[in-house]
Design a protein around this motif. Structure first.
Motif, PDB file in Angstrom:
ATOM      1  N   GLN A  46       0.831  -1.207   0.000  1.00  0.00           N
ATOM      2  CA  GLN A  46       0.000   0.000   0.000  1.00  0.00           C
ATOM      3  C   GLN A  46       0.871   1.264   0.000  1.00  0.00           C
ATOM      4  O   GLN A  46       0.604   2.215  -0.735  1.00  0.00           O
ATOM      5  N   ALA A  47       1.929   1.234   0.806  1.00  0.00           N
ATOM      6  CA  ALA A  47       2.849   2.382   0.884  1.00  0.00           C
ATOM      7  C   ALA A  47       3.486   2.641  -0.480  1.00  0.00           C
ATOM      8  O   ALA A  47       3.639   3.796  -0.907  1.00  0.00           O
ATOM      9  N   LYS A  48       3.837   1.571  -1.186  1.00  0.00           N
ATOM     10  CA  LYS A  48       4.426   1.707  -2.522  1.00  0.00           C
ATOM     11  C   LYS A  48       3.440   2.338  -3.494  1.00  0.00           C
ATOM     12  O   LYS A  48       3.790   3.190  -4.310  1.00  0.00           O
ATOM     13  N   GLU A  49       2.187   1.873  -3.418  1.00  0.00           N
ATOM     14  CA  GLU A  49       1.148   2.422  -4.299  1.00  0.00           C
ATOM     15  C   GLU A  49       0.980   3.918  -4.081  1.00  0.00           C
ATOM     16  O   GLU A  49       0.797   4.678  -5.030  1.00  0.00           O
ATOM     17  N   GLU A  50       1.023   4.323  -2.813  1.00  0.00           N
ATOM     18  CA  GLU A  50       0.844   5.740  -2.506  1.00  0.00           C
ATOM     19  C   GLU A  50       1.992   6.582  -3.072  1.00  0.00           C
ATOM     20  O   GLU A  50       1.782   7.694  -3.543  1.00  0.00           O
ATOM     21  N   LEU A  51       3.206   6.019  -3.053  1.00  0.00           N
ATOM     22  CA  LEU A  51       4.336   6.743  -3.641  1.00  0.00           C
ATOM     23  C   LEU A  51       4.144   6.879  -5.142  1.00  0.00           C
ATOM     24  O   LEU A  51       4.473   7.906  -5.738  1.00  0.00           O
ATOM     25  N   MET A  52       3.584   5.823  -5.745  1.00  0.00           N
ATOM     26  CA  MET A  52       3.290   5.864  -7.174  1.00  0.00           C
ATOM     27  C   MET A  52       2.249   6.971  -7.451  1.00  0.00           C
ATOM     28  O   MET A  52       2.381   7.717  -8.419  1.00  0.00           O
ATOM     29  N   HIS A  53       1.258   7.102  -6.570  1.00  0.00           N
ATOM     30  CA  HIS A  53       0.276   8.184  -6.726  1.00  0.00           C
ATOM     31  C   HIS A  53       0.975   9.542  -6.662  1.00  0.00           C
ATOM     32  O   HIS A  53       0.701  10.428  -7.468  1.00  0.00           O
ATOM     33  N   ALA A  54       1.876   9.677  -5.685  1.00  0.00           N
ATOM     34  CA  ALA A  54       2.600  10.948  -5.528  1.00  0.00           C
ATOM     35  C   ALA A  54       3.360  11.280  -6.815  1.00  0.00           C
ATOM     36  O   ALA A  54       3.341  12.426  -7.283  1.00  0.00           O
ATOM     37  N   MET A  55       3.992  10.265  -7.406  1.00  0.00           N
ATOM     38  CA  MET A  55       4.773  10.496  -8.627  1.00  0.00           C
ATOM     39  C   MET A  55       3.898  10.851  -9.818  1.00  0.00           C
ATOM     40  O   MET A  55       4.329  11.559 -10.729  1.00  0.00           O
ATOM     41  N   LYS A  56       2.662  10.368  -9.810  1.00  0.00           N
ATOM     42  CA  LYS A  56       1.734  10.758 -10.873  1.00  0.00           C
ATOM     43  C   LYS A  56       1.487  12.263 -10.802  1.00  0.00           C
ATOM     44  O   LYS A  56       1.422  12.940 -11.830  1.00  0.00           O
ATOM     45  N   PHE A  57       1.306  12.781  -9.592  1.00  0.00           N
ATOM     46  CA  PHE A  57       1.119  14.229  -9.434  1.00  0.00           C
ATOM     47  C   PHE A  57       2.386  14.973  -9.854  1.00  0.00           C
ATOM     48  O   PHE A  57       2.330  15.977 -10.560  1.00  0.00           O
ATOM     49  N   TYR A  58       3.526  14.442  -9.434  1.00  0.00           N
ATOM     50  CA  TYR A  58       4.808  15.053  -9.783  1.00  0.00           C
ATOM     51  C   TYR A  58       4.944  15.169 -11.311  1.00  0.00           C
ATOM     52  O   TYR A  58       5.240  16.234 -11.852  1.00  0.00           O
ATOM     53  N   ASP A  59       4.715  14.060 -11.985  1.00  0.00           N
ATOM     54  CA  ASP A  59       4.868  14.035 -13.445  1.00  0.00           C
ATOM     55  C   ASP A  59       3.866  14.954 -14.134  1.00  0.00           C
ATOM     56  O   ASP A  59       4.202  15.623 -15.109  1.00  0.00           O
ATOM     57  N   TYR A  60       2.651  14.963 -13.613  1.00  0.00           N
ATOM     58  CA  TYR A  60       1.629  15.790 -14.252  1.00  0.00           C
ATOM     59  C   TYR A  60       1.963  17.277 -14.111  1.00  0.00           C
ATOM     60  O   TYR A  60       1.881  18.033 -15.082  1.00  0.00           O
ATOM     61  N   ILE A  61       2.363  17.697 -12.914  1.00  0.00           N
ATOM     62  CA  ILE A  61       2.706  19.105 -12.697  1.00  0.00           C
ATOM     63  C   ILE A  61       3.868  19.488 -13.623  1.00  0.00           C
ATOM     64  O   ILE A  61       3.851  20.523 -14.283  1.00  0.00           O
ATOM     65  N   ASN A  62       4.865  18.606 -13.689  1.00  0.00           N
ATOM     66  CA  ASN A  62       6.003  18.834 -14.586  1.00  0.00           C
ATOM     67  C   ASN A  62       5.576  18.975 -16.037  1.00  0.00           C
ATOM     68  O   ASN A  62       6.011  19.886 -16.744  1.00  0.00           O
ATOM     69  N   GLN A 160      -0.034 -12.520   0.474  1.00  0.00           N
ATOM     70  CA  GLN A 160      -0.036 -12.778  -0.971  1.00  0.00           C
ATOM     71  C   GLN A 160      -0.042 -11.511  -1.815  1.00  0.00           C
ATOM     72  O   GLN A 160       0.225 -11.552  -3.008  1.00  0.00           O
ATOM     73  N   ARG A 161      -0.378 -10.384  -1.196  1.00  0.00           N
ATOM     74  CA  ARG A 161      -0.512  -9.163  -2.003  1.00  0.00           C
ATOM     75  C   ARG A 161       0.833  -8.757  -2.587  1.00  0.00           C
ATOM     76  O   ARG A 161       1.840  -8.711  -1.895  1.00  0.00           O
ATOM     77  N   ILE A 162       0.833  -8.457  -3.886  1.00  0.00           N
ATOM     78  CA  ILE A 162       2.067  -7.974  -4.508  1.00  0.00           C
ATOM     79  C   ILE A 162       1.814  -6.626  -5.173  1.00  0.00           C
ATOM     80  O   ILE A 162       0.688  -6.318  -5.569  1.00  0.00           O
ATOM     81  N   PHE A 163       2.864  -5.863  -5.281  1.00  0.00           N
ATOM     82  CA  PHE A 163       2.759  -4.555  -5.938  1.00  0.00           C
ATOM     83  C   PHE A 163       2.763  -4.749  -7.442  1.00  0.00           C
ATOM     84  O   PHE A 163       3.648  -5.387  -7.996  1.00  0.00           O
ATOM     85  N   THR A 164       1.732  -4.215  -8.101  1.00  0.00           N
ATOM     86  CA  THR A 164       1.690  -4.308  -9.556  1.00  0.00           C
ATOM     87  C   THR A 164       1.904  -2.915 -10.121  1.00  0.00           C
ATOM     88  O   THR A 164       1.044  -2.037  -9.936  1.00  0.00           O
ATOM     89  N   PRO A 165       3.031  -2.709 -10.780  1.00  0.00           N
ATOM     90  CA  PRO A 165       3.259  -1.393 -11.361  1.00  0.00           C
ATOM     91  C   PRO A 165       2.206  -1.125 -12.437  1.00  0.00           C
ATOM     92  O   PRO A 165       1.774  -2.063 -13.107  1.00  0.00           O
ATOM     93  N   PRO A 166       1.761   0.132 -12.575  1.00  0.00           N
ATOM     94  CA  PRO A 166       0.737   0.416 -13.570  1.00  0.00           C
ATOM     95  C   PRO A 166       1.232   0.140 -14.981  1.00  0.00           C
ATOM     96  O   PRO A 166       2.433   0.209 -15.247  1.00  0.00           O
ATOM     97  N   ALA A 167       0.290  -0.185 -15.873  1.00  0.00           N
ATOM     98  CA  ALA A 167       0.645  -0.478 -17.268  1.00  0.00           C
ATOM     99  C   ALA A 167       1.192   0.783 -17.940  1.00  0.00           C
ATOM    100  O   ALA A 167       0.968   1.887 -17.470  1.00  0.00           O
ATOM    101  N   GLN A 168       1.895   0.587 -19.026  1.00  0.00           N
ATOM    102  CA  GLN A 168       2.432   1.703 -19.814  1.00  0.00           C
ATOM    103  C   GLN A 168       1.318   2.700 -20.147  1.00  0.00           C
ATOM    104  O   GLN A 168       0.221   2.303 -20.498  1.00  0.00           O
ATOM    105  N   GLY A 169       1.643   3.957 -20.019  1.00  0.00           N
ATOM    106  CA  GLY A 169       0.657   4.982 -20.342  1.00  0.00           C
ATOM    107  C   GLY A 169      -0.323   5.212 -19.206  1.00  0.00           C
ATOM    108  O   GLY A 169      -1.184   6.059 -19.297  1.00  0.00           O
ATOM    109  N   ASP A 170      -0.151   4.470 -18.139  1.00  0.00           N
ATOM    110  CA  ASP A 170      -1.043   4.610 -16.987  1.00  0.00           C
ATOM    111  C   ASP A 170      -0.234   5.112 -15.789  1.00  0.00           C
ATOM    112  O   ASP A 170      -0.327   4.591 -14.704  1.00  0.00           O
ATOM    113  N   GLY A 171       0.601   6.085 -16.047  1.00  0.00           N
ATOM    114  CA  GLY A 171       1.443   6.624 -14.991  1.00  0.00           C
ATOM    115  C   GLY A 171       2.767   5.879 -14.930  1.00  0.00           C
ATOM    116  O   GLY A 171       3.025   5.008 -15.744  1.00  0.00           O
ATOM    117  N   LYS A 172       3.608   6.255 -13.960  1.00  0.00           N
ATOM    118  CA  LYS A 172       4.933   5.638 -13.887  1.00  0.00           C
ATOM    119  C   LYS A 172       5.175   5.048 -12.509  1.00  0.00           C
ATOM    120  O   LYS A 172       4.579   5.472 -11.571  1.00  0.00           O
TER     121      LYS A 172
END
Ligand SMILES: [Fe+2]
Ligand SMILES: [Fe+2]
Length: 172
Positions: A46-62, A160-172
């Motif tokens: 969950q913590a990893k996912e939240e960092l991914m959310h933060a980076m989506k904002f970072y990339d969008y603002i940029n 069992q939960r694993i972090f799934t990075p978003p698909a291409q074009g769906d953020g980084k």
């Protein structure tokens, strides 16, 4: 170009997403200290996912040519009374974040910033999932109650939960 108030609000949300990551990492550490490695894993993902959310904002603002001002991150709590207490907190926190995202959408609409509104729609859907998954674990934790063997079974499930990075074009 982003309007200044929109840019500030997006930066504030970046901060809130990093805070969410901190909060869940702190919960992960709490669960590790209580020998619930599966719960700890769930929170770490969950913590990893939240960092991914933060980076989506970072990339969008940029992308929009905005300036990112990184503000201090508040320290999260470090202890909870029980797994149920931690998951009640998680659900409450996600409901709060949903409110923040909705406020951002309102602002984007008021400012006629269609690109930002469109960007935020991913988060609108994501928050539906976030609330649902926190609520689902909370229900399971409640059902377990004081039953230690059921608690360990749930712990194995959450392992069992694993972090799934978003698909291409769906953020980084
Ligand atoms: Fe988030
Ligand atoms: Fe979240």
């Amino acid at each position: 170009m982003l309007k200044e108030n929109v840019q500030e609000a997006l930066s504030a949300q970046l901060n809130a997403e990093v805070y969410s990551s901190y909060l869940y990492l702190s919960m992960s550490s709490y669960f590790s200290s209580t020998d619930l490695a599966g719960f700890a894993n769930w929170m770490r993902v969950q913590a990893k996912e939240e960092l991914m959310h933060a980076m989506k904002f970072y990339d969008y603002i940029n992308e929009r040519g905005g300036w990112i001002l990184l503000k201090p991150i508040e320290g999260p709590p470090t202890e909870w009374k029980s797994p149920q207490d931690a998951f009640e907190h998680t659900l409450r926190h996600e409901q709060k974040v949903t409110g923040l995202i909705n406020d951002l959408v309102d602002l984007a609409i008021a400012e006629k910033d269609h690109a930002t509104n469109n960007f935020l729609q991913w988060f609108v859907s994501e928050q539906v999932e976030e609330e649902a998954s926190a609520g689902e674990v909370l229900q399971k934790v409640k059902r377990v109650g004081d039953n230690t063997s059921s608690l360990f079974m749930l712990d194995s499930e959450l392992a069992q939960r694993i972090f799934t990075p978003p698909a291409q074009g769906d953020g980084k």
